[in-house]
Design an enzyme around this catalytic site. Structure first.
Site, PDB file in Angstrom:
ATOM      1  N   SER A  62       0.815  -1.215   0.000  1.00 12.56           N
ATOM      2  CA  SER A  62       0.000   0.000   0.000  1.00 12.56           C
ATOM      3  C   SER A  62       0.849   1.266   0.000  1.00 12.56           C
ATOM      4  O   SER A  62       1.997   1.275   0.456  1.00 12.56           O
ATOM      5  CB  SER A  62      -0.910   0.007   1.233  1.00 12.56           C
ATOM      6  OG  SER A  62      -1.594  -1.212   1.359  1.00 12.56           O
TER       7      SER A  62
HETATM    8  N1  SAH Z   1      -0.672  -4.247   3.739  1.00 14.72           N
HETATM    9  C1  SAH Z   1      -0.187  -5.010   2.627  1.00 14.72           C
HETATM   10  C2  SAH Z   1      -1.192  -4.923   1.521  1.00 14.72           C
HETATM   11  C3  SAH Z   1      -1.237  -6.136   0.701  1.00 14.72           C
HETATM   12  S1  SAH Z   1      -2.480  -6.130  -0.562  1.00 14.72           S
HETATM   13  C4  SAH Z   1       1.164  -4.431   2.183  1.00 14.72           C
HETATM   14  O1  SAH Z   1       1.372  -3.238   2.411  1.00 14.72           O
HETATM   15  O2  SAH Z   1       1.973  -5.156   1.615  1.00 14.72           O
HETATM   16  C5  SAH Z   1      -3.771  -7.039   0.207  1.00 14.72           C
HETATM   17  C6  SAH Z   1      -3.483  -8.469   0.539  1.00 14.72           C
HETATM   18  O3  SAH Z   1      -4.711  -9.049   0.994  1.00 14.72           O
HETATM   19  C7  SAH Z   1      -3.007  -9.320  -0.633  1.00 14.72           C
HETATM   20  O4  SAH Z   1      -1.755  -9.870  -0.321  1.00 14.72           O
HETATM   21  C8  SAH Z   1      -4.101 -10.405  -0.752  1.00 14.72           C
HETATM   22  O5  SAH Z   1      -3.569 -11.676  -1.105  1.00 14.72           O
HETATM   23  C9  SAH Z   1      -4.682 -10.414   0.648  1.00 14.72           C
HETATM   24  N2  SAH Z   1      -6.036 -10.972   0.770  1.00 14.72           N
HETATM   25  C10 SAH Z   1      -7.104 -10.815  -0.060  1.00 14.72           C
HETATM   26  N3  SAH Z   1      -8.164 -11.494   0.412  1.00 14.72           N
HETATM   27  C11 SAH Z   1      -7.769 -12.108   1.567  1.00 14.72           C
HETATM   28  C12 SAH Z   1      -8.409 -12.949   2.528  1.00 14.72           C
HETATM   29  N4  SAH Z   1      -9.687 -13.338   2.417  1.00 14.72           N
HETATM   30  N5  SAH Z   1      -7.692 -13.361   3.595  1.00 14.72           N
HETATM   31  C13 SAH Z   1      -6.393 -12.997   3.756  1.00 14.72           C
HETATM   32  N6  SAH Z   1      -5.731 -12.214   2.887  1.00 14.72           N
HETATM   33  C14 SAH Z   1      -6.402 -11.764   1.805  1.00 14.72           C
END
Ligand code: SAH
Length: 211
Positions: A62
């Site tokens: 993010s």
């Molecule tokens: N805060 C993280 C953002 C990652 S993007 C960073 O800064 O790196 C959001 C993430 O949510 C992705 O890696 C995706 O695989 C995960 N995601 C989506 N649906 C999900 C679920 N049901 N349970 C766990 N993770 C999930």
């Protein structure tokens, strides 16, 4: 290339302080966590830039500003136990580890979870645990939580997450379809969720079920 410490300081001054973020605990944590360690090698020169970056498996780390807005809203204290949904790179997990006592983070992609575990362990974060699984179900075994941070957009707030928030607990979550998402802040008050609408945002979708 600017060295990472200078780039990080610039990020905090020009992207966060200059836009009105002022919580000293959050800003200090953002100065301490080396964001470049959480992005792919080929993108390290852009690690402190003002936008999200791809981290593999179609997912993104993010934008720093959005991360700081979400962290500020939660008003974490050093005794809090926090649940994070969507570990991704592990960057926000590390920040939560700086701000709270204990962090549980759920990621549905096994490869991302494994990579985040390695980076977090290498950096010495002993108070964070990354679990591979479906974050929409929360983590009943460790509930209730003082705070929940969701890093992927849901169409509706998952009921399991609301039920795992303790009295006076806080949650921040992006809600809505891809083109019109908004952060929602929830505070549990007398067993009822009080919801307020915050910034418009753009996150990858929260996908129920495991990869
Ligand atoms: N805060 C993280 C953002 C990652 S993007 C960073 O800064 O790196 C959001 C993430 O949510 C992705 O890696 C995706 O695989 C995960 N995601 C989506 N649906 C999900 C679920 N049901 N349970 C766990 N993770 C999930």
């Amino acid at each position: 290339m600017t060295d990472p410490i200078t780039a990080c300081q610039l990020m905090v001054d020009s992207q966060l302080r200059a836009r009105g973020l002022s919580d000293p605990r959050v800003l200090d944590a953002m100065l301490r966590v080396p964001r470049h360690e959480f992005v792919p090698e080929s993108l390290r020169a852009e690690a402190y830039d003002d936008h999200p970056l791809p981290i593999g498996d179609g997912q993104t780390i993010s934008q720093p500003y959005v991360v700081a807005v979400m962290l500020e809203s939660l008003q974490l204290t050093p005794t809090d136990t926090v649940l994070e949904i969507g570990t991704g790179s592990g960057y926000v997990t590390a920040l939560l580890g700086e701000l709270a006592a204990q962090v549980f983070s759920i990621e549905r992609h096994p490869a991302l979870a494994s990579n985040a575990r390695t980076v977090l362990a290498t950096l010495g974060y002993a108070n964070v645990q990354v679990i591979t699984g479906d974050g929409t179900l929360g983590l009943p075994a460790h509930a209730p939580f003082d705070a929940i941070l969701v890093s992927a957009a849901a169409l509706h707030i998952p009921p399991a997450l609301l039920s795992q928030l303790r009295e006076a607990g806080r949650m921040i979550i992006p809600v809505g379809p891809p083109d019109s998402q908004q952060l929602q802040f929830i505070r549990m008050h007398n067993g009822q969720p009080l919801i307020s609408l915050r910034d418009p945002v753009r996150f990858v979708p929260l996908i129920p079920g495991r990869d």
